[in-house]
Motif scaffolding. Structure first.
Motif, PDB file in Angstrom:
ATOM      1  N   GLN A  30       0.855  -1.179   0.000  1.00 47.31           N
ATOM      2  CA  GLN A  30       0.000   0.000   0.000  1.00 47.31           C
ATOM      3  C   GLN A  30       0.896   1.236   0.000  1.00 47.31           C
ATOM      4  OE1 GLN A  30      -3.686   0.065   2.415  1.00 47.31           O
ATOM      5  NE2 GLN A  30      -2.562  -1.476   3.581  1.00 47.31           N
ATOM      6  N   ARG A  31       0.479   2.235  -0.702  1.00 45.19           N
ATOM      7  CA  ARG A  31       1.179   3.504  -0.665  1.00 45.19           C
ATOM      8  C   ARG A  31       0.726   4.211   0.607  1.00 45.19           C
ATOM      9  NH1 ARG A  31      -0.114   8.808  -4.163  1.00 45.19           N
ATOM     10  NH2 ARG A  31      -2.166   8.268  -3.421  1.00 45.19           N
ATOM     11  N   GLY A  32       1.649   4.804   1.327  1.00 47.80           N
ATOM     12  CA  GLY A  32       1.269   5.540   2.517  1.00 47.80           C
ATOM     13  C   GLY A  32       2.363   5.570   3.561  1.00 47.80           C
ATOM     14  N   GLU A  33       2.037   6.245   4.633  1.00 47.06           N
ATOM     15  CA  GLU A  33       2.935   6.402   5.771  1.00 47.06           C
ATOM     16  C   GLU A  33       2.457   5.424   6.849  1.00 47.06           C
ATOM     17  OE1 GLU A  33       4.381  10.328   8.227  1.00 47.06           O
ATOM     18  OE2 GLU A  33       2.282  10.185   7.717  1.00 47.06           O
ATOM     19  N   PHE A  34       3.382   4.632   7.397  1.00 55.22           N
ATOM     20  CA  PHE A  34       3.008   3.586   8.345  1.00 55.22           C
ATOM     21  C   PHE A  34       3.785   3.720   9.646  1.00 55.22           C
ATOM     22  CE2 PHE A  34       2.045   1.937   4.190  1.00 55.22           C
ATOM     23  CZ  PHE A  34       0.821   1.324   4.365  1.00 55.22           C
ATOM     24  N   ALA A  35       3.130   3.348  10.735  1.00 54.78           N
ATOM     25  CA  ALA A  35       3.771   3.302  12.044  1.00 54.78           C
ATOM     26  C   ALA A  35       4.381   1.908  12.207  1.00 54.78           C
ATOM     27  CB  ALA A  35       2.755   3.593  13.140  1.00 54.78           C
ATOM     28  N   LEU A  36       5.692   1.842  12.160  1.00 56.05           N
ATOM     29  CA  LEU A  36       6.420   0.581  12.313  1.00 56.05           C
ATOM     30  C   LEU A  36       7.310   0.707  13.550  1.00 56.05           C
ATOM     31  CD1 LEU A  36       7.549   0.124   8.582  1.00 56.05           C
ATOM     32  CD2 LEU A  36       5.457  -0.716   9.663  1.00 56.05           C
ATOM     33  N   TYR A  37       8.121  -0.305  13.805  1.00 56.79           N
ATOM     34  CA  TYR A  37       9.102  -0.207  14.882  1.00 56.79           C
ATOM     35  C   TYR A  37      10.331  -1.018  14.513  1.00 56.79           C
ATOM     36  CZ  TYR A  37       6.800  -4.562  16.384  1.00 56.79           C
ATOM     37  OH  TYR A  37       6.260  -5.822  16.435  1.00 56.79           O
ATOM     38  N   THR A  38      11.451  -0.653  15.103  1.00 57.11           N
ATOM     39  CA  THR A  38      12.708  -1.332  14.803  1.00 57.11           C
ATOM     40  C   THR A  38      12.616  -2.799  15.221  1.00 57.11           C
ATOM     41  OG1 THR A  38      13.626  -0.621  16.926  1.00 57.11           O
ATOM     42  CG2 THR A  38      14.125   0.760  15.013  1.00 57.11           C
ATOM     43  N   LYS A  39      13.296  -3.628  14.480  1.00 55.42           N
ATOM     44  CA  LYS A  39      13.347  -5.079  14.726  1.00 55.42           C
ATOM     45  C   LYS A  39      11.963  -5.725  14.667  1.00 55.42           C
ATOM     46  CE  LYS A  39      17.693  -4.349  15.581  1.00 55.42           C
ATOM     47  NZ  LYS A  39      18.352  -3.781  14.449  1.00 55.42           N
ATOM     48  N   MET A  40      11.096  -5.168  13.835  1.00 54.85           N
ATOM     49  CA  MET A  40       9.735  -5.687  13.668  1.00 54.85           C
ATOM     50  C   MET A  40       9.807  -7.062  12.985  1.00 54.85           C
ATOM     51  SD  MET A  40       6.732  -3.445  11.903  1.00 54.85           S
ATOM     52  CE  MET A  40       5.038  -3.761  12.190  1.00 54.85           C
ATOM     53  N   PRO A  41       9.059  -8.061  13.469  1.00 58.95           N
ATOM     54  CA  PRO A  41       9.075  -9.373  12.808  1.00 58.95           C
ATOM     55  C   PRO A  41       8.600  -9.243  11.347  1.00 58.95           C
ATOM     56  CG  PRO A  41       7.991  -9.507  14.944  1.00 58.95           C
ATOM     57  CD  PRO A  41       8.213  -8.050  14.667  1.00 58.95           C
ATOM     58  N   VAL A  42       9.249  -9.959  10.467  1.00 64.77           N
ATOM     59  CA  VAL A  42       8.964  -9.854   9.036  1.00 64.77           C
ATOM     60  C   VAL A  42       7.496 -10.142   8.707  1.00 64.77           C
ATOM     61  CG1 VAL A  42       9.515 -10.791   6.750  1.00 64.77           C
ATOM     62  CG2 VAL A  42      11.355 -10.196   8.333  1.00 64.77           C
ATOM     63  N   PRO A  43       6.876 -11.199   9.226  1.00 54.89           N
ATOM     64  CA  PRO A  43       5.459 -11.436   8.885  1.00 54.89           C
ATOM     65  C   PRO A  43       4.559 -10.251   9.276  1.00 54.89           C
ATOM     66  CG  PRO A  43       6.395 -13.385   9.910  1.00 54.89           C
ATOM     67  CD  PRO A  43       7.415 -12.294  10.049  1.00 54.89           C
ATOM     68  N   GLU A  44       4.808  -9.683  10.440  1.00 52.25           N
ATOM     69  CA  GLU A  44       4.019  -8.535  10.892  1.00 52.25           C
ATOM     70  C   GLU A  44       4.269  -7.323   9.999  1.00 52.25           C
ATOM     71  OE1 GLU A  44       3.409  -5.735  14.844  1.00 52.25           O
ATOM     72  OE2 GLU A  44       4.680  -7.508  14.997  1.00 52.25           O
TER      73      GLU A  44
END
Length: 186
Positions: free
Chosen positions: A50-64
């Protein structure tokens, strides 16, 4: 495992997993870009990014991470247009909030293809020079990846949705008929 540090990440139009894997590693979200490419290939992820800005975090599990970027909801920013604002005030506020450049929004607001979208225009009469007067006062949800033209379209589309149920009433209104008011005059 505790969550890592929150990071905002933007997926631009046309980017694919190979492109963003490098960027995600550079931003510390992924420890190894190959892990993302491997996961996408192994599980044949068919859903596009999806195009857009997302809230992620460092060392996030790949499936998530994959699920967030393909199914998650991009961050939307509230933008309120108060009643009575003109396109210059809207453009100034969009720029102040980092959502669009002033000049880009003003150009979009004057774009002939957007003006054509204004409901109820009489082909025999001159068209408005902009969408001025056709932006409904409202709080809009805008993504930072939207172009100035997409923002103007969003605002005009909302006006069309509000105007549509009233269109029949206006056509049948005695005063509208008597004085031959146009939708722009109303």
């Amino acid at each position: 495992q505790p969550l890592g540090t929150p990071v905002t990440y933007t997926v631009q139009k046309g980017e694919n997993f190979a492109v963003i894997a490098r960027k995600l590693q550079a931003n510390g979200i992924l420890s190894n870009e190959r892990a993302l490419r491997w996961y996408v290939n192994l599980f044949a992820t068919k859903k596009p990014l999806q195009r857009g800005e997302f809230a992620l975090y460092t060392k996030m599990p790949v499936p998530e991470l994959v699920k967030t970027l393909t199914e998650g909801k991009p961050i939307e920013h509230k933008f309120t247009v108060p009643e009575g604002w003109n396109i210059f005030q809207i453009a100034d506020e969009l720029e102040a909030k980092g959502l669009a450049k002033r000049a880009d929004f003003l150009a979009a607001a004057r774009a002939p293809d957007l003006i054509q979208m204004i409901p109820g225009l009489d082909p025999a009469k001159p068209k408005p020079k902009s969408i001025e007067g056709y932006v409904y006062p409202e709080t809009y949800l805008i993504q930072k990846v939207y172009s100035a033209k997409e923002i103007a379209q969003l605002m005009l589309q909302h006006f069309r949705e509000v105007y549509k149920p009233l269109e029949g009433e206006l056509k049948d209104n005695y005063l509208v008929q008597e004085f031959r008011f146009t939708p722009h005059q109303i």
